[in-house]
Design a protein around this motif. Structure first.
Motif, PDB file in Angstrom:
ATOM      1  N   CYS A   2       0.821  -1.219   0.000  1.00 41.45           N
ATOM      2  CA  CYS A   2       0.000   0.000   0.000  1.00 41.45           C
ATOM      3  C   CYS A   2       0.850   1.262   0.000  1.00 41.45           C
ATOM      4  N   GLY A   3       2.048   1.214   0.593  1.00 39.08           N
ATOM      5  CA  GLY A   3       2.930   2.388   0.588  1.00 39.08           C
ATOM      6  C   GLY A   3       3.356   2.768  -0.824  1.00 39.08           C
ATOM      7  N   PRO A   4       3.954   1.814  -1.585  1.00 41.88           N
ATOM      8  CA  PRO A   4       4.314   2.130  -2.962  1.00 41.88           C
ATOM      9  C   PRO A   4       3.096   2.488  -3.827  1.00 41.88           C
ATOM     10  N   THR A   5       1.960   1.845  -3.578  1.00 39.43           N
ATOM     11  CA  THR A   5       0.757   2.171  -4.349  1.00 39.43           C
ATOM     12  C   THR A   5       0.295   3.591  -4.043  1.00 39.43           C
ATOM     13  N   ALA A   6       0.238   3.947  -2.757  1.00 41.31           N
ATOM     14  CA  ALA A   6      -0.140   5.313  -2.377  1.00 41.31           C
ATOM     15  C   ALA A   6       0.861   6.318  -2.935  1.00 41.31           C
TER      16      ALA A   6
END
Length: 198
Positions: A2-6
């Motif tokens: 979710c960090g890289p996606t966000a």
């Protein structure tokens, strides 16, 4: 992830104004200005790059807040721009809607680090609103890019309830775009207005 996606959502949002953030790719249709849906080459490469810079799944499952923010900042700086974070919390640790609203009104996005967030889909009808909620029961990172305020009035035209929602990109396959209720903010661990500039 979710960090890289966000982070990818943040970079994609700002690439419209700073087109070298995602080299050789335009995130919007020049004919109508709308953002393109996720492509199969440039966005996955961006997310993979952020995955590495954010040290995703290195120290633990997922990514820490510090690794997420520093990895995103490194990516932006590598592409020739500056990134600044402004906390949405005051000195007492309370989330401030005025800060979030001001950021969104000024065409900025907000990175939210949350826990047990309720992702909401609203359906409006004649005299009835349907609210469906999916609970994310672990740490998650989402991006707020809009807000929605719903005022409820009784038959005497008296406002008896106001709900304030943030419109977010969740990074999830289901409810990719959803609302989160901002009336209570105990689900927010931290949040930052993200500003990218020359």
């Amino acid at each position: 992830s979710c960090g890289p996606t966000a982070g990818g959502i943040v970079v994609g949002f700002y690439d419209r104004y700073f087109e070298n953030l995602i080299p050789d790719y335009t995130v919007y249709y020049t004919a109508n200005g709308r953002y393109k849906p996720k492509d199969s080459v440039y966005i996955p490469a961006l997310i993979q790059n952020l995955y590495t810079l954010m040290r995703c799944n290195v120290d633990d499952v997922g990514v820490s807040e510090n690794d997420c923010t520093s990895g995103l900042q490194t990516y932006v700086q590598q592409h020739g721009y500056k990134l600044n974070y402004t906390s949405i919390k005051n000195s007492a640790g309370t989330c401030q809607f005025s800060v979030v609203k001001n950021a969104i009104d000024n065409n900025k996005v907000v990175l939210l680090f949350c826990n047990n967030a309720g992702l909401i889909v609203l359906s409006e009808g004649d005299k009835v609103d349907r609210v469906s909620t999916a609970i994310v029961q672990s740490g998650h990172i989402i991006v707020a890019y809009g807000y929605y305020i719903v005022n409820y009035y009784n038959s005497n035209n008296v406002n008896f309830r106001t709900d304030t929602y943030l419109i977010v990109s969740s990074g999830l396959i289901t409810q990719a775009t959803a609302f989160v209720l901002f009336n209570t903010t105990s689900w927010i661990d931290n949040g930052y207005v993200v500003t990218i500039s020359n």
